[in-house]
Design an enzyme around this catalytic site. Structure first.
Site, PDB file in Angstrom:
ATOM      1  N   HIS A   7       0.611  -1.399   0.221  1.00  0.00           N
ATOM      2  CA  HIS A   7      -0.031  -0.435   0.126  1.00  0.00           C
ATOM      3  C   HIS A   7       0.658   1.084  -0.505  1.00  0.00           C
ATOM      4  CE1 HIS A   7       0.051  -1.024   4.415  1.00  0.00           C
ATOM      5  NE2 HIS A   7       0.604  -0.646   4.470  1.00  0.00           N
TER       6      HIS A   7
HETATM    7  P1  TYD Z   1      -2.558  -3.807   7.281  1.00  0.00           P
HETATM    8  O1  TYD Z   1      -1.843  -2.384   7.352  1.00  0.00           O
HETATM    9  O2  TYD Z   1      -3.093  -4.302   6.242  1.00  0.00           O
HETATM   10  O3  TYD Z   1      -0.874  -4.038   7.694  1.00  0.00           O
HETATM   11  P2  TYD Z   1      -0.080  -4.992   6.870  1.00  0.00           P
HETATM   12  O4  TYD Z   1       0.453  -3.451   5.874  1.00  0.00           O
HETATM   13  O5  TYD Z   1       1.700  -5.287   8.077  1.00  0.00           O
HETATM   14  O6  TYD Z   1      -0.557  -5.842   6.077  1.00  0.00           O
HETATM   15  O7  TYD Z   1      -2.979  -4.284   7.865  1.00  0.00           O
HETATM   16  C1  TYD Z   1      -3.507  -5.071   9.471  1.00  0.00           C
HETATM   17  C2  TYD Z   1      -4.751  -5.013  10.342  1.00  0.00           C
HETATM   18  O8  TYD Z   1      -4.728  -3.839  11.815  1.00  0.00           O
HETATM   19  C3  TYD Z   1      -6.151  -3.766   9.582  1.00  0.00           C
HETATM   20  O9  TYD Z   1      -7.164  -4.148  10.176  1.00  0.00           O
HETATM   21  C4  TYD Z   1      -5.954  -2.848   9.904  1.00  0.00           C
HETATM   22  C5  TYD Z   1      -5.465  -2.727  11.468  1.00  0.00           C
HETATM   23  N1  TYD Z   1      -4.131  -1.888  12.109  1.00  0.00           N
HETATM   24  C6  TYD Z   1      -5.250  -0.581  12.642  1.00  0.00           C
HETATM   25  O10 TYD Z   1      -5.638  -0.740  13.604  1.00  0.00           O
HETATM   26  N2  TYD Z   1      -3.747   0.262  13.067  1.00  0.00           N
HETATM   27  C7  TYD Z   1      -2.209   0.181  12.644  1.00  0.00           C
HETATM   28  O11 TYD Z   1      -1.920   1.078  13.053  1.00  0.00           O
HETATM   29  C8  TYD Z   1      -2.114  -0.450  11.379  1.00  0.00           C
HETATM   30  C9  TYD Z   1      -0.939  -0.451  11.231  1.00  0.00           C
HETATM   31  C10 TYD Z   1      -3.681  -1.516  11.195  1.00  0.00           C
END
Ligand code: TYD
Length: 131
Positions: A49
């Site tokens: 992302h």
């Molecule tokens: P995501 O951004 O998809 O993780 P990665 O980039 O590591 O694959 O986030 C995973 C889950 O965690 C998603 O449901 C959102 C939640 N999340 C939060 O609630 N707060 C945060 O600060 C982050 C980074 C993620």
């Protein structure tokens, strides 16, 4: 590309070490949020992302991982392998974290509170925005 890899000061000695991140010393933003990524299987890609508003510092406080950075024109790969090297990532870079070692803990300091609406999770949409 708006990222920077740097080594930071380690305090202490062979009896124990300490590393600090402080605004305007070795962190360019006010930290509003911190999270860490761990227990990630080696064949998994995290991230994938871009963030419209957030800046980040990433530190592999244990183990190692790679980060692929992409600005829509080129891609560069950074490997974090120790707790004294930090990766600064500016706004609007596409990022993917992968190749996590079995013991990896990736600490992330962020300049914003979590806001799902500032994430771009579709690569084609990202390309349209940056071009
Ligand atoms: P995501 O951004 O998809 O993780 P990665 O980039 O590591 O694959 O986030 C995973 C889950 O965690 C998603 O449901 C959102 C939640 N999340 C939060 O609630 N707060 C945060 O600060 C982050 C980074 C993620």
């Amino acid at each position: 590309m708006n990222y920077k890899v740097f080594e930071t000061t380690m305090y202490g000695d062979e009896n124990g070490r300490l590393i600090s991140f402080e605004k305007d010393v070795n962190c360019p933003f006010d930290v509003k949020r911190t999270f860490y990524i761990f227990d990630t299987k080696n064949d998994i890609v995290r991230g994938a992302h871009a963030n419209k508003n957030s800046e980040f510092l990433l530190i592999a406080i244990n183990g190692s991982c790679k980060i692929k950075l992409d600005d829509g024109k080129k891609q560069e790969i950074v490997e974090l392998t120790n707790p004294y090297t930090a990766l600064y990532i500016g706004k609007m870079l596409w990022k993917e974290m992968y190749d996590f070692s079995h013991n990896a803990i990736l600490l992330v300091l962020a300049s914003t509170k979590y806001d799902a609406s500032e994430y771009i999770r579709d690569y084609d949409e990202y390309l349209k925005i940056v071009k």
